[in-house]
Design a protein around this motif. Structure first.
Motif, short mmCIF file in Angstrom:
data_model
loop_
_atom_site.label_atom_id
_atom_site.label_comp_id
_atom_site.label_asym_id
_atom_site.label_seq_id
_atom_site.Cartn_x
_atom_site.Cartn_y
_atom_site.Cartn_z
N ARG A 43 -2.08 15.21 4.13
CA ARG A 43 -1.45 14.49 5.09
C ARG A 43 0.08 14.68 4.93
O ARG A 43 0.94 14.67 5.66
CB ARG A 43 -1.66 13.25 5.61
CG ARG A 43 -3.18 12.75 5.29
CD ARG A 43 -3.43 11.52 5.67
NE ARG A 43 -4.47 11.48 6.88
CZ ARG A 43 -4.11 10.80 7.77
NH1 ARG A 43 -3.21 9.93 7.91
NH2 ARG A 43 -5.04 10.87 8.80
N PHE A 90 -12.35 13.29 0.09
CA PHE A 90 -11.57 12.24 0.87
C PHE A 90 -10.12 12.07 0.34
O PHE A 90 -9.33 12.02 1.24
CB PHE A 90 -12.58 10.97 0.92
CG PHE A 90 -11.97 10.00 1.93
CD1 PHE A 90 -12.62 10.14 3.12
CD2 PHE A 90 -10.86 8.83 1.56
CE1 PHE A 90 -11.85 8.96 3.99
CE2 PHE A 90 -10.55 8.22 2.48
CZ PHE A 90 -10.95 8.10 3.84
N LEU A 111 -11.55 14.75 5.87
CA LEU A 111 -11.96 13.15 5.69
C LEU A 111 -13.44 12.98 5.95
O LEU A 111 -14.24 12.31 5.29
CB LEU A 111 -11.13 12.16 6.38
CG LEU A 111 -9.58 12.30 5.93
CD1 LEU A 111 -8.81 11.51 6.95
CD2 LEU A 111 -9.32 12.12 4.58
N LEU A 112 -13.84 13.44 7.12
CA LEU A 112 -15.09 13.40 7.81
C LEU A 112 -16.14 13.86 6.45
O LEU A 112 -17.25 13.23 6.14
CB LEU A 112 -15.30 13.87 8.76
CG LEU A 112 -16.26 13.22 9.99
CD1 LEU A 112 -16.04 11.94 10.31
CD2 LEU A 112 -16.17 14.00 11.28
N LEU A 133 -8.62 15.30 9.61
CA LEU A 133 -9.76 14.45 9.84
C LEU A 133 -11.00 15.10 9.68
O LEU A 133 -12.05 14.34 8.94
CB LEU A 133 -9.65 14.34 11.29
CG LEU A 133 -8.79 13.18 11.82
CD1 LEU A 133 -9.06 12.88 13.38
CD2 LEU A 133 -9.13 11.82 11.42
N TYR A 147 0.78 -1.21 -0.05
CA TYR A 147 -0.09 0.07 0.24
C TYR A 147 0.95 1.35 -0.05
O TYR A 147 0.15 2.47 0.07
CB TYR A 147 -0.85 0.13 1.00
CG TYR A 147 -1.70 -1.46 1.18
CD1 TYR A 147 -2.49 -1.94 0.14
CD2 TYR A 147 -1.38 -2.12 2.22
CE1 TYR A 147 -3.27 -3.11 0.24
CE2 TYR A 147 -2.06 -3.50 2.23
CZ TYR A 147 -3.12 -3.88 1.26
OH TYR A 147 -3.53 -5.07 1.42
N LEU A 149 -15.83 11.56 -2.63
CA LEU A 149 -14.80 10.61 -2.85
C LEU A 149 -13.41 11.60 -3.07
O LEU A 149 -12.32 11.47 -2.50
CB LEU A 149 -14.91 9.58 -4.07
CG LEU A 149 -15.86 8.57 -3.56
CD1 LEU A 149 -15.88 7.57 -4.75
CD2 LEU A 149 -15.39 7.78 -2.38
N ARG A 167 -0.85 12.13 18.16
CA ARG A 167 -1.57 12.23 16.93
C ARG A 167 -1.97 13.58 16.89
O ARG A 167 -2.86 14.10 17.87
CB ARG A 167 -2.63 11.29 16.36
CG ARG A 167 -2.15 9.84 16.43
CD ARG A 167 -1.95 9.66 14.92
NE ARG A 167 -1.31 8.29 14.83
CZ ARG A 167 -1.39 7.48 13.67
NH1 ARG A 167 -2.15 7.81 12.57
NH2 ARG A 167 -0.82 6.20 13.75
N VAL A 197 -6.54 12.77 2.25
CA VAL A 197 -5.49 11.88 2.52
C VAL A 197 -4.20 12.61 1.86
O VAL A 197 -3.15 12.31 2.49
CB VAL A 197 -5.88 10.42 1.65
CG1 VAL A 197 -4.49 9.69 1.70
CG2 VAL A 197 -6.84 10.05 2.46
N ASN A 224 -4.14 13.93 20.15
CA ASN A 224 -4.75 13.14 20.79
C ASN A 224 -3.46 12.19 21.34
O ASN A 224 -2.75 11.90 20.46
CB ASN A 224 -5.64 12.29 19.77
CG ASN A 224 -6.99 12.91 19.72
OD1 ASN A 224 -7.71 13.42 20.37
ND2 ASN A 224 -7.22 13.00 18.29
#
Lengths: 394, 552
Positions: free
Chosen positions: B234, B227, B470-471, B467, B123, B224, B462, B231, B336
């Motif tokens: 990042r 999203f 993505l959400l 996020l 991946y 999509l 993290r 990614v 977090n």
């Protein structure tokens, strides 16, 4: 009676109800002369009522078990698979109410029965939750995924009815071979149930020590006669059967033995059934599928994917990512179970595109639905039991 | 390119199959077909129209659904191959040789091949990323290629369609009725009651509902793309922090990856289910599986360094106390901190006696703090112990010297020099767990008395600004699929032709049975000609006439 006992009794009630309802759906088909009568058959209505009673009892199992353990019963193979069977029936009820077609019930309920039997072969005792599972997301993520997967599974059932009806069983063909392969696989699952239950009743146990793949000593107990031995095994119960061969450390010889037993017993069952019927099993079922309208089955199959796909996405990917972020600190980690959820999703995405743009309807679409179900079952069974990962709870 | 002028007078863009306004077939293909291809309303799509330049070719490649599905299949197969053996990040190795050795040892030649083909890090491989990139490109181009012309033609459609369009619909019927005007009026009323938007112009009806469902696919594709962009973000520094740290009980350290924040580990607790509390329900499971962990908890205090304070200075402000649990990370300022791992009972202090070997008399004791050992320990009665060497993770002798394989005190060993009133020049002794070596016979010895241990928490830190992107992507995707899949775009055309016959036609993008059910209800109210579904040979004709029910 404590809650756990009530719970397992309720599960048994629903199991019996599904069996009885199957007979009524069979009656609905047999007694109907025309398509119209088949839709409005009294037998079908009675079958539906019994199915709903079974489903309510199944829900009763679910909630009493929840009350007993304090967590949603979705935390191991038995609980997950039972819930899958339950939601499969739920999805069937929903689609039966929309389309009123008894042949769908005649195929869906036996599949649900096989799935529930399969579930009970796993340890059924109530297990406390390990820290990673202690979250409200256990219920939210798993139940949504189960519902999504079971609606998708209905599309495979509709596909199966379509195929059993439309494949010419009198001539040799690839389709005939593969539809019979599907029947054979279902009998193999029964073989697993029969062999596990038999040795379970006999209380068979054979214990071994062995060396695992990290070169550490370990112990294992077989509940079926050990056809295969673990890496460098030594029997602690020498009076029991001696394994035929010793296997390398990466293969779990116990699970392989169990698999081979299932195949052996299942094959014997299959041969017996063939001898009794004197024709392929798919041909035995063909008269039962004959009255179904092909176009309707095709539409039910497609509609089930349309309804199930968003639910599956929500449960198996979006909620999964949210929980994975809470529990494991990352929303995606390429764990085998995650990857196979993605594969399932990609597969149905491809299904939808092929159907919309390439006009893959009828047989092609039915076969795709059946393959989709195979992928879902692979993720449920093989990924949990063979490929080790974070989701290996059984 | 020239426009195509339809007989009805409307000018259609080059490549149009069905006139945008009246629906007359324009292309040869459409004229010949019995049922018109209603996908994208027979509009002119770039990919079907322009095919010469290189840009056209790239555009056409990515706009093809066949190619899109092939890319999906490729991603699917690659993902599946990646699950055959454990991926790189689950393998306990760090070097290429280590990985090769691992795969070869456990999986033989196939494992070696798996490593060499790069499947062990599937991946993160460049070609997997290229596949995902191609998928994204395909999603964007294929959507634009379709949504624009679809929007235009749905907007321009006229109420009255040409009979040639009506006759080529999958559901079509024609015939004479007693009173055309009355039929149309009743149909209009009934269709409105069935929540259709009805347009009527002299003797023609167009009833349409849920057109918005046609935009579902494009909305979910936008989701999509959001999203996937999340990614990609990042990779940009500052958007994404992913660090890990081990924090011992009693330690207070800067949080890795979160400058300005300091964390103190007050206590780590591992709790198992006990038979007493859970016997009634879980007894059988505990019996079978042995210990089952109940919780992993790190009690921490979070501090923030004062603004402008020098790094390393002690000006800390307490932010909060918190118990970090699995599933309950410590959250602050977008960070977090997760409970991920633990080690129990790491050695913290070791206490030794200095003893006279012959009299077994103790000259006093001293305690070595293993994370910060002192050079000299004064026992107070004229005796001192000097530490000449400290090997926290002793692993035998290498090149004549004791060797420590890590700085973690897993297996501490020491070289002590004992200075006593009798032997002021000192005696040397090598002390390890259950082992003492002396160069010469000594009079004194160091004897182990006690040890103190502590637990260590493995924490992951993290921060992920992506996020929410993505959400958002997930949310938009869900809206799109629900919009597109839980509703159907249906249209019913009813019109009187020039000879006074009534024509009826209907189209839906999916669920034809439900559409037929609606038409049947409509026919119960309004006197309309019977229709046929040209793709369902098994359709029960008598059903429309209402045959008598056969009860069994």
């Amino acid at each position: 009676m404590d809650l756990v006992t009530i719970s397992s009794n309720l599960l048994f009630v629903s199991f019996v109800a599904y069996l009885v309802a199957t007979l009524f759906f069979g009656g609905a088909i047999k007694k109907s002369k025309s398509e119209k009568a088949y839709h409005n058959s009294k037998w079908g209505t009675i079958g539906l009522v019994i199915t709903i009673i079974g489903f309510l009892s199944h829900l009763g199992y679910f909630f009493t078990r929840w009350a007993a353990s304090g967590h949603a019963p979705l935390s191991n193979m038995f609980e997950f698979t039972t819930a899958f069977g339950m939601m499969l029936v739920g999805a069937f009820i929903m689609l039966y109410i929309i389309y009123r077609t008894p042949s769908l019930g005649l195929f869906a309920l036996p599949v649900a029965i096989i799935i529930i039997s399969y579930a009970t072969m796993f340890p059924t005792e109530v297990t406390p939750l390990i820290p990673a599972l202690q979250s409200k997301w256990l219920f939210i993520h798993v139940i949504t995924t189960v519902i999504g997967e079971s609606i998708l599974a209905i599309s495979a059932i509709a596909g199966l009815v379509f195929l059993v009806k439309n494949i010419d069983m009198t001539k040799k063909s690839k389709s005939r071979f593969w539809i019979e392969a599907v029947m054979y696989t279902l009998v193999l699952v029964l073989g697993f149930v029969v062999s596990s239950t038999t040795f379970n009743v006999m209380n068979y146990e054979a214990e071994f020590t062995y060396i695992d793949k990290d070169e550490a000593p370990a112990e294992i107990t077989y509940h079926i006669p050990p056809l295969f031995g673990m890496n460098e095994y030594e029997a602690m119960t020498p009076e029991k059967m001696t394994p035929w061969v010793e296997l390398p450390p990466i293969i779990n010889a116990q699970k392989l033995s169990s698999l081979v037993w299932s195949i052996a017993v299942g094959s014997v069952l299959y041969v017996l059934l063939r001898l009794i019927a004197r024709k392929p099993l798919a041909a035995v079922f063909q008269p039962l599928a004959k009255k179904a309208n092909s176009q309707l089955m095709d539409e039910i199959g497609y509609r089930a994917v349309l309804i199930g796909f968003p639910v599956f996405t929500l449960g198996a990917l979006i909620f999964a990512m949210i929980w994975a972020h809470e529990a494991w600190s990352r929303f995606w980690g390429w764990d085998p179970k995650e990857v196979w959820a993605l594969i399932t999703w990609l597969f149905y995405a491809a299904f939808l595109h092929l159907r919309l743009s390439k006009g893959w309807e009828g047989k092609k679409s039915a076969w795709l639905a059946v393959i989709g179900f195979v992928i879902i079952m692979f993720n449920l069974i093989a990924v949990n039991l063979i490929i080790a990962g974070l989701h290996s709870y059984a | 390119m020239s426009k195509i002028k339809c007989q009805c007078g409307h000018e259609n863009p080059y490549g149009t199959e069905l006139c945008e306004k009246c629906g007359r077939p324009l292309s040869e293909k459409a004229k010949k077909s019995d049922i018109v291809d209603m996908r994208y309303e027979g509009s002119s799509r770039r990919s079907q129209t322009y095919k010469s330049s290189i840009i056209d070719k790239i555009w056409n490649f990515f706009s093809s659904v066949k190619i899109g599905v092939s890319i999906i299949a490729a991603v699917l197969i690659a993902s599946a191959i990646g699950t055959i053996f454990p991926q790189k990040f689950y393998v306990p190795a760090t070097t290429p040789e280590g990985y090769l050795e691992y795969y070869e040892r456990l999986y033989g030649t196939v494992g070696k091949l798996y490593y060499e083909l790069g499947f062990y890090d599937m991946y993160n491989s460049w070609w997997f990323k290229v596949l995902v990139g191609m998928l994204a490109t395909s999603i964007i181009i294929a959507s634009i290629d379709r949504v624009v012309p679809l929007y235009k033609s749905l907007k321009k459609q006229r109420t009255r369609r040409h009979p040639s369009f009506m006759k080529r619909q999958r559901i079509f019927g024609e015939g004479d009725v007693r009173n055309t005007k009355e039929s149309l009026a009743k149909a209009e009323e009934k269709l409105q009651a069935m929540r259709y938007n009805v347009k009527r112009e002299n003797g023609a009806i167009l009833a349409e509902k849920n057109r918005f469902s046609r935009w579902g696919p494009y909305v979910n594709h936008v989701g999509l793309i959001i999203f996937i962009s999340g990614v990609l973000l990042r990779g940009i520094p500052g958007f994404y922090v992913d660090e890990a740290m081990w924090l011992r009980e009693g330690e207070t350290r800067n949080i890795v990856g979160a400058p300005g924040y300091v964390l103190e580990n007050k206590k780590f607790t591992l709790e198992n289910y006990t038979k007493e509390e859970a016997a009634e329900v879980f007894g059988e499971a505990l019996e079978k599986n042995g210990m089952i962990a109940k919780s992993y908890t790190t009690d921490v205090t979070l501090y923030k360094q004062d603004e402008g304070a020098l790094p390393g200075s002690e000006s800390l402000k307490k932010v909060k106390d918190y118990a970090i649990n699995v599933n309950k990370p410590l959250k602050f300022d977008g960070y977090n901190v997760f409970q991920m791992d633990y080690k129990l009972d790491e050695l913290k202090n070791m206490t030794f006696h200095l003893v006279n070997k012959s009299s077994e008399e103790s000259l006093g004791e001293f305690t070595v703090n293993l994370s910060d050992p002192a050079k000299v320990y004064d026992l107070g009665n004229g005796s001192t112990v000097n530490m000449l060497g400290f090997y926290p993770d002793y692993d035998g002798i290498k090149d004549g010297e004791p060797y420590s394989k890590s700085p973690v005190p897993n297996n501490p060993a020491f070289i002590f020099q004992m200075n006593t009133p009798d032997k002021p020049e000192g005696e040397k002794s090598f002390v390890a767990i259950r082992q003492t070596l002396e160069v010469e016979e000594n009079d004194y010895a160091i004897k182990f008395a006690a040890a103190e241990t502590r637990n260590i928490s493995g924490l992951t830190i993290r921060k992920d600004k992506t996020l929410y992107i993505l959400l958002l992507g997930g949310l938009v995707f869900m809206i799109g699929v629900i919009q597109g899949m839980y509703w159907q775009h249906r249209r019913v055309w009813i019109q009187e032709d020039t000879e006074g016959h009534l024509l009826i036609a209907a189209h839906t993008n999916k669920n034809w049975f439900s559409l037929r059910k609606e038409l049947d209800t409509l026919r119960e109210t309004a006197d309309l000609p019977a229709y046929i579904d040209r793709q369902d040979p098994e359709l029960d004709k008598p059903e429309q006439e209402g045959d008598e029910e056969i009860w069994t």
